[in-house]
Design a protein around this motif. Structure first.
Motif, PDB file in Angstrom:
ATOM      1  N   ASP A   2     -48.880  37.407   7.874  1.00 57.56           N
ATOM      2  CA  ASP A   2     -48.602  38.844   7.812  1.00 57.56           C
ATOM      3  C   ASP A   2     -49.907  39.608   7.579  1.00 57.56           C
ATOM      4  O   ASP A   2     -50.956  39.030   7.313  1.00 57.56           O
ATOM      5  N   ARG A   3     -49.841  40.909   7.718  1.00 62.80           N
ATOM      6  CA  ARG A   3     -51.053  41.735   7.601  1.00 62.80           C
ATOM      7  C   ARG A   3     -51.644  41.685   6.198  1.00 62.80           C
ATOM      8  O   ARG A   3     -52.862  41.709   6.031  1.00 62.80           O
ATOM      9  N   GLU A   4     -50.794  41.605   5.189  1.00 62.64           N
ATOM     10  CA  GLU A   4     -51.301  41.527   3.813  1.00 62.64           C
ATOM     11  C   GLU A   4     -52.082  40.230   3.605  1.00 62.64           C
ATOM     12  O   GLU A   4     -53.152  40.228   2.986  1.00 62.64           O
ATOM     13  N   GLY A   5     -51.578  39.146   4.124  1.00 63.71           N
ATOM     14  CA  GLY A   5     -52.288  37.876   4.035  1.00 63.71           C
ATOM     15  C   GLY A   5     -53.594  37.889   4.803  1.00 63.71           C
ATOM     16  O   GLY A   5     -54.589  37.294   4.387  1.00 63.71           O
ATOM     17  N   PHE A   6     -53.584  38.571   5.945  1.00 68.12           N
ATOM     18  CA  PHE A   6     -54.798  38.700   6.750  1.00 68.12           C
ATOM     19  C   PHE A   6     -55.884  39.432   5.967  1.00 68.12           C
ATOM     20  O   PHE A   6     -57.040  39.012   5.952  1.00 68.12           O
ATOM     21  N   VAL A   7     -55.506  40.522   5.318  1.00 73.26           N
ATOM     22  CA  VAL A   7     -56.478  41.303   4.541  1.00 73.26           C
ATOM     23  C   VAL A   7     -56.990  40.491   3.357  1.00 73.26           C
ATOM     24  O   VAL A   7     -58.194  40.486   3.065  1.00 73.26           O
ATOM     25  N   LYS A   8     -56.105  39.774   2.686  1.00 66.06           N
ATOM     26  CA  LYS A   8     -56.539  38.937   1.562  1.00 66.06           C
ATOM     27  C   LYS A   8     -57.513  37.873   2.030  1.00 66.06           C
ATOM     28  O   LYS A   8     -58.517  37.597   1.367  1.00 66.06           O
ATOM     29  N   LEU A   9     -57.226  37.271   3.179  1.00 68.71           N
ATOM     30  CA  LEU A   9     -58.114  36.246   3.714  1.00 68.71           C
ATOM     31  C   LEU A   9     -59.475  36.838   4.097  1.00 68.71           C
ATOM     32  O   LEU A   9     -60.513  36.201   3.905  1.00 68.71           O
ATOM     33  N   ALA A  10     -59.489  38.064   4.605  1.00 76.39           N
ATOM     34  CA  ALA A  10     -60.741  38.727   4.941  1.00 76.39           C
ATOM     35  C   ALA A  10     -61.567  38.997   3.678  1.00 76.39           C
ATOM     36  O   ALA A  10     -62.791  38.814   3.675  1.00 76.39           O
ATOM     37  N   ILE A  11     -60.914  39.415   2.614  1.00 81.01           N
ATOM     38  CA  ILE A  11     -61.622  39.663   1.352  1.00 81.01           C
ATOM     39  C   ILE A  11     -62.191  38.361   0.803  1.00 81.01           C
ATOM     40  O   ILE A  11     -63.331  38.313   0.320  1.00 81.01           O
ATOM     41  N   VAL A  12     -61.420  37.291   0.899  1.00 82.65           N
ATOM     42  CA  VAL A  12     -61.901  35.973   0.454  1.00 82.65           C
ATOM     43  C   VAL A  12     -63.109  35.555   1.282  1.00 82.65           C
ATOM     44  O   VAL A  12     -64.097  35.034   0.739  1.00 82.65           O
ATOM     45  N   ALA A  13     -63.066  35.784   2.587  1.00 83.09           N
ATOM     46  CA  ALA A  13     -64.189  35.403   3.455  1.00 83.09           C
ATOM     47  C   ALA A  13     -65.457  36.160   3.068  1.00 83.09           C
ATOM     48  O   ALA A  13     -66.533  35.562   2.978  1.00 83.09           O
ATOM     49  N   PHE A  14     -65.351  37.468   2.854  1.00 86.17           N
ATOM     50  CA  PHE A  14     -66.521  38.230   2.428  1.00 86.17           C
ATOM     51  C   PHE A  14     -67.000  37.775   1.053  1.00 86.17           C
ATOM     52  O   PHE A  14     -68.204  37.752   0.780  1.00 86.17           O
ATOM     53  N   GLY A  15     -66.080  37.403   0.185  1.00 83.16           N
ATOM     54  CA  GLY A  15     -66.455  36.877  -1.124  1.00 83.16           C
ATOM     55  C   GLY A  15     -67.219  35.570  -1.018  1.00 83.16           C
ATOM     56  O   GLY A  15     -68.187  35.340  -1.755  1.00 83.16           O
ATOM     57  N   ILE A  16     -66.813  34.719  -0.084  1.00 84.54           N
ATOM     58  CA  ILE A  16     -67.507  33.445   0.118  1.00 84.54           C
ATOM     59  C   ILE A  16     -68.922  33.685   0.629  1.00 84.54           C
ATOM     60  O   ILE A  16     -69.879  33.043   0.173  1.00 84.54           O
ATOM     61  N   VAL A  17     -69.081  34.599   1.562  1.00 86.34           N
ATOM     62  CA  VAL A  17     -70.416  34.918   2.074  1.00 86.34           C
ATOM     63  C   VAL A  17     -71.279  35.502   0.957  1.00 86.34           C
ATOM     64  O   VAL A  17     -72.452  35.132   0.804  1.00 86.34           O
ATOM     65  N   PHE A  18     -70.718  36.393   0.151  1.00 87.88           N
ATOM     66  CA  PHE A  18     -71.457  36.953  -0.981  1.00 87.88           C
ATOM     67  C   PHE A  18     -71.848  35.845  -1.963  1.00 87.88           C
ATOM     68  O   PHE A  18     -72.969  35.831  -2.487  1.00 87.88           O
ATOM     69  N   LEU A  19     -70.940  34.906  -2.209  1.00 89.85           N
ATOM     70  CA  LEU A  19     -71.224  33.785  -3.102  1.00 89.85           C
ATOM     71  C   LEU A  19     -72.407  32.968  -2.596  1.00 89.85           C
ATOM     72  O   LEU A  19     -73.223  32.492  -3.395  1.00 89.85           O
ATOM     73  N   SER A  20     -72.514  32.808  -1.292  1.00 98.34           N
ATOM     74  CA  SER A  20     -73.642  32.038  -0.759  1.00 98.34           C
ATOM     75  C   SER A  20     -74.971  32.733  -1.066  1.00 98.34           C
ATOM     76  O   SER A  20     -75.963  32.070  -1.368  1.00 98.34           O
ATOM     77  N   PHE A  21     -74.988  34.080  -1.009  1.00 99.62           N
ATOM     78  CA  PHE A  21     -76.208  34.803  -1.353  1.00 99.62           C
ATOM     79  C   PHE A  21     -76.528  34.658  -2.837  1.00 99.62           C
ATOM     80  O   PHE A  21     -77.691  34.499  -3.216  1.00 99.62           O
ATOM     81  N   VAL A  22     -75.513  34.700  -3.668  1.00 99.78           N
ATOM     82  CA  VAL A  22     -75.725  34.526  -5.110  1.00 99.78           C
ATOM     83  C   VAL A  22     -76.227  33.114  -5.401  1.00 99.78           C
ATOM     84  O   VAL A  22     -77.159  32.929  -6.194  1.00 99.78           O
ATOM     85  N   LEU A  23     -75.624  32.114  -4.763  1.00 95.06           N
ATOM     86  CA  LEU A  23     -76.073  30.736  -4.960  1.00 95.06           C
ATOM     87  C   LEU A  23     -77.532  30.563  -4.552  1.00 95.06           C
ATOM     88  O   LEU A  23     -78.296  29.884  -5.241  1.00 95.06           O
ATOM     89  N   ARG A  24     -77.897  31.177  -3.457  1.00 93.92           N
ATOM     90  CA  ARG A  24     -79.281  31.041  -3.009  1.00 93.92           C
ATOM     91  C   ARG A  24     -80.241  31.733  -3.960  1.00 93.92           C
ATOM     92  O   ARG A  24     -81.302  31.190  -4.299  1.00 93.92           O
TER      93      ARG A  24
END
Length: 69
Positions: A2-24
């Motif tokens: 559903d659209r709500e799940g899609f948006v949550k997954l998009a937020i998680v994806a951006f969070g993962i990318v941000f986490l990679s910058f923090v880890l580096r």
């Protein structure tokens, strides 16, 4: 999906990318440049692949092939 799940997954994806910058950034301080790159690369690739999947899924929804309900 559903659209709500899609948006949550998009937020998680951006969070993962941000986490990679923090880890580096933190990794450079703690373990050095090369090791920090090795630690953050798989996380960044995973987040990027998730974003690519979401882009393809949104494109398919826009053209009517695979609907996001």
């Amino acid at each position: 999906m559903d659209r709500e799940g899609f948006v949550k997954l998009a937020i998680v994806a951006f969070g993962i990318v941000f986490l990679s910058f923090v880890l580096r950034g933190v990794g450079q301080i703690l373990v050095g440049f090369e090791t920090a790159r090795l630690l953050s690369a798989p996380v960044a690739v995973g987040g990027f692949l998730l974003l690519v999947y979401l882009f393809v899924r949104a494109t398919f929804d826009a053209i009517g092939v695979w609907e996001v309900k």
